[in-house]
Each structure stands twice: as structure tokens, then as C-alpha cells.
Design a protein around this motif. Structure first.
Motif, PDB file in Angstrom:
ATOM      1  N   PHE A   1     -29.264  22.807 -73.742  1.00 44.25           N
ATOM      2  CA  PHE A   1     -30.414  22.207 -73.486  1.00 44.25           C
ATOM      3  C   PHE A   1     -30.046  20.681 -75.329  1.00 44.25           C
ATOM      4  N   SER A   2     -29.407  19.847 -75.171  1.00 49.05           N
ATOM      5  CA  SER A   2     -29.439  18.472 -75.732  1.00 49.05           C
ATOM      6  C   SER A   2     -29.864  17.592 -75.979  1.00 49.05           C
ATOM      7  N   THR A   3     -31.045  17.511 -77.285  1.00 49.64           N
ATOM      8  CA  THR A   3     -31.689  16.873 -77.036  1.00 49.64           C
ATOM      9  C   THR A   3     -31.611  15.183 -77.478  1.00 49.64           C
ATOM     10  N   TYR A   4     -31.336  13.897 -76.817  1.00 52.02           N
ATOM     11  CA  TYR A   4     -30.641  13.409 -77.694  1.00 52.02           C
ATOM     12  C   TYR A   4     -31.382  11.575 -77.657  1.00 52.02           C
ATOM     13  N   ALA A   5     -31.637  11.362 -78.734  1.00 53.56           N
ATOM     14  CA  ALA A   5     -31.955   9.796 -79.066  1.00 53.56           C
ATOM     15  C   ALA A   5     -30.830   8.667 -78.551  1.00 53.56           C
ATOM     16  N   SER A   6     -31.242   7.398 -78.053  1.00 53.51           N
ATOM     17  CA  SER A   6     -30.980   7.123 -78.031  1.00 53.51           C
ATOM     18  C   SER A   6     -30.860   5.312 -78.387  1.00 53.51           C
ATOM     19  N   PHE A   7     -29.536   4.283 -79.414  1.00 50.54           N
ATOM     20  CA  PHE A   7     -29.277   3.149 -80.348  1.00 50.54           C
ATOM     21  C   PHE A   7     -28.607   2.767 -80.027  1.00 50.54           C
ATOM     22  N   GLN A   8     -28.873   0.932 -80.084  1.00 45.71           N
ATOM     23  CA  GLN A   8     -28.200   0.487 -79.183  1.00 45.71           C
ATOM     24  C   GLN A   8     -26.795  -0.608 -80.619  1.00 45.71           C
ATOM     25  N   LYS A   9     -27.977  -0.188 -82.068  1.00 46.03           N
ATOM     26  CA  LYS A   9     -26.136  -0.380 -82.558  1.00 46.03           C
ATOM     27  C   LYS A   9     -26.606   1.503 -84.481  1.00 46.03           C
ATOM     28  N   GLN A  10     -25.737   1.608 -84.517  1.00 49.58           N
ATOM     29  CA  GLN A  10     -25.601   2.757 -85.632  1.00 49.58           C
ATOM     30  C   GLN A  10     -26.672   3.011 -86.471  1.00 49.58           C
ATOM     31  N   ASN A  11     -27.239   1.824 -86.814  1.00 50.11           N
ATOM     32  CA  ASN A  11     -28.273   2.101 -88.052  1.00 50.11           C
ATOM     33  C   ASN A  11     -29.492   1.518 -87.305  1.00 50.11           C
ATOM     34  N   ASP A  12     -30.089   1.631 -86.245  1.00 51.44           N
ATOM     35  CA  ASP A  12     -31.009   2.141 -86.012  1.00 51.44           C
ATOM     36  C   ASP A  12     -31.956   3.053 -86.161  1.00 51.44           C
ATOM     37  N   SER A  13     -33.002   2.570 -86.647  1.00 51.36           N
ATOM     38  CA  SER A  13     -33.674   3.912 -87.081  1.00 51.36           C
ATOM     39  C   SER A  13     -35.094   4.575 -85.804  1.00 51.36           C
ATOM     40  N   THR A  14     -35.175   3.345 -84.936  1.00 50.13           N
ATOM     41  CA  THR A  14     -35.983   3.778 -83.771  1.00 50.13           C
ATOM     42  C   THR A  14     -35.126   3.909 -82.167  1.00 50.13           C
ATOM     43  N   PRO A  15     -35.152   5.285 -82.021  1.00 54.20           N
ATOM     44  CA  PRO A  15     -34.571   5.013 -80.953  1.00 54.20           C
ATOM     45  C   PRO A  15     -35.421   4.097 -79.923  1.00 54.20           C
ATOM     46  N   PHE A  16     -34.215   3.554 -78.466  1.00 60.78           N
ATOM     47  CA  PHE A  16     -35.009   3.007 -77.335  1.00 60.78           C
ATOM     48  C   PHE A  16     -34.941   3.668 -76.227  1.00 60.78           C
ATOM     49  N   ILE A  17     -35.174   4.857 -76.246  1.00 59.99           N
ATOM     50  CA  ILE A  17     -34.732   6.108 -75.522  1.00 59.99           C
ATOM     51  C   ILE A  17     -34.486   7.515 -75.562  1.00 59.99           C
ATOM     52  N   ARG A  18     -35.152   8.220 -75.609  1.00 56.32           N
ATOM     53  CA  ARG A  18     -34.997  10.379 -76.137  1.00 56.32           C
ATOM     54  C   ARG A  18     -34.391  10.879 -74.699  1.00 56.32           C
ATOM     55  N   GLY A  19     -34.090  11.845 -74.875  1.00 59.00           N
ATOM     56  CA  GLY A  19     -34.346  12.418 -73.205  1.00 59.00           C
ATOM     57  C   GLY A  19     -33.672  13.753 -73.221  1.00 59.00           C
ATOM     58  N   ILE A  20     -32.999  14.625 -72.513  1.00 57.90           N
ATOM     59  CA  ILE A  20     -32.460  16.245 -72.784  1.00 57.90           C
ATOM     60  C   ILE A  20     -31.445  16.010 -71.822  1.00 57.90           C
ATOM     61  N   ASN A  21     -30.184  16.429 -71.960  1.00 62.41           N
ATOM     62  CA  ASN A  21     -28.994  16.536 -70.698  1.00 62.41           C
ATOM     63  C   ASN A  21     -28.576  18.135 -70.619  1.00 62.41           C
ATOM     64  N   SER A  22     -29.012  18.415 -70.136  1.00 61.90           N
ATOM     65  CA  SER A  22     -28.504  19.358 -69.942  1.00 61.90           C
ATOM     66  C   SER A  22     -26.886  19.617 -69.244  1.00 61.90           C
ATOM     67  N   ILE A  23     -25.935  20.683 -70.046  1.00 60.96           N
ATOM     68  CA  ILE A  23     -25.026  20.757 -70.301  1.00 60.96           C
ATOM     69  C   ILE A  23     -24.139  21.688 -69.581  1.00 60.96           C
ATOM     70  N   GLN A  24     -23.802  21.880 -68.378  1.00 58.81           N
ATOM     71  CA  GLN A  24     -23.118  23.438 -68.308  1.00 58.81           C
ATOM     72  C   GLN A  24     -21.515  23.378 -68.263  1.00 58.81           C
ATOM     73  N   LEU A  25     -21.148  24.454 -69.290  1.00 56.70           N
ATOM     74  CA  LEU A  25     -19.051  24.304 -69.362  1.00 56.70           C
ATOM     75  C   LEU A  25     -18.901  25.630 -69.088  1.00 56.70           C
ATOM     76  N   LEU A  26     -17.882  25.673 -69.617  1.00 51.73           N
ATOM     77  CA  LEU A  26     -16.356  26.860 -69.081  1.00 51.73           C
ATOM     78  C   LEU A  26     -15.897  26.596 -69.503  1.00 51.73           C
ATOM     79  N   ASN A  27     -16.192  28.206 -69.629  1.00 49.35           N
ATOM     80  CA  ASN A  27     -14.087  27.988 -71.226  1.00 49.35           C
ATOM     81  C   ASN A  27     -13.444  29.499 -70.372  1.00 49.35           C
TER      82      ASN A  27
END
Length: 174
Positions: free
Chosen positions: A120-146
């Protein structure tokens, strides 16, 4: 005839070496959970006008993997869109380059059992690397296999935060 075969053999050898070198570089990106998750975020992120490494992006995913965004429709119901990595690139690739996009992981919860993992990976999305306020946040549910040699992303299923569904405190940084 001999020269033709020799030329073809040399051509195969010299074109295979860069592909093998690329695979070795990519192999480092999928050796453990930290590296594959970090690479996932890094590969889609970049300033406006910067092309993404879509070969690396595709390398992260199992051949039958799906990317599944969820969203609330105008009538209030939830909908899903099922995409392959190639479908995602086709749908979002140009937009990412034309607008600039940085998705940063701000919190992670991991469960592993044998050769499977759920992140469960919480993310914050920005348009520029130096932006301080995200335009959106959310959660990625990532399933993986080794598979014994590397990690593969099997699915990414995500939901953006909304007023109705704020991210719970346990999925945010302390």
C-alpha cells in the motif's frame, strides 16, 4: 556464403550486447521491493518535455499485469479501467511529457508471504519536481510476485483521495 554468415553472426553478437547490458542495468531495478517501487515512481516522473523510459516501465511488469485506476463517476458509483502497461503508455504517456508529472511516495505499508507481496503506497503528485503542494494524493495498491530471480509488478490498483475519502492517518507519514 561464409562471409555472409560471418557478417550475420557478428551483427547478432554486436546488437545482442547492448540489449544484454540494458537487461543487466534493468535487473538492478527489480532485485528487491524497495528498488522496484522506487523505479516505478521514478520512471513515470519527469519535467515537462522529458521523455520517459518506457522500456524500463514495461520491464517492471509481469507480461499479464494490469494497471487499474478507480474513480467516482458523476452518478456517485465507482468505475474501474483495466489497462496493460502498453495501454497505460498509450493513454498517459504524452500527457506526462506535455504537462510534467512527479509522483512521489510519501508512505508505504508492506505485507509479504512467500513469493507474493502487497504494497500500500501512498503518493503525492506534482507537476514540477520543486512544487511543494501536490495537485492530487492517493494510494496505490501494488501486488508483486518474486519468481526466484526478480520481482514483477502483477497489478497496480489505485484511488485518488477525495473529500469523501480522505487518506487515513495510518497511511500518511508520521
Amino acid at each position: 556464403m561464409f562471409k555472409t554468415r560471418l557478417t550475420l553472426l557478428l551483427l547478432l553478437v554486436f546488437t545482442a550486447v547492448p540489449a544484454q547490458k540494458q537487461k543487466n542495468v534493468y535487473q538492478e531495478k527489480v532485485k528487491d521491493l524497495d528498488s522496484i517501487i522506487e523505479t516505478l515512481y521514478d520512471v513515470i516522473s519527469g519535467e515537462k518535455g522529458i521523455e520517459r523510459d518506457w522500456d524500463l516501465f514495461k520491464y517492471l511488469f509481469h507480461p499479464k499485469a494490469k494497471l487499474i485506476p478507480s474513480r467516482q463517476t458523476d452518478d456517485g458509483s465507482m468505475s474501474l479501467k483495466f489497462m496493460s502497461p502498453k495501454d497505460y503508455i498509450k493513454a498517459s504517456g504524452n500527457w506526462l511529457v506535455e504537462n510534467g508529472f512527479f509522483e512521489k511516495e510519501i508512505h508505504r505499508e508492506v505485507d509479504v508471504f512467500g513469493n507474493i507481496a502487497h504494497v500500500f503506497s501512498t503518493y503525492a503528485s506534482f507537476q514540477k519536481q520543486n512544487d511543494s503542494t501536490p495537485f492530487i494524493r492517493g494510494i496505490n495498491s501494488i501486488q508483486l510476485l518474486n519468481d526466484g530471480e526478480r520481482w514483477w509488478i502483477v497489478n497496480i490498483y489505485w484511488m485518488n483521495e477525495s473529500e469523501e475519502h480522505p487518506i487515513p492517518q495510518k497511511y500518511l507519514p508520521n
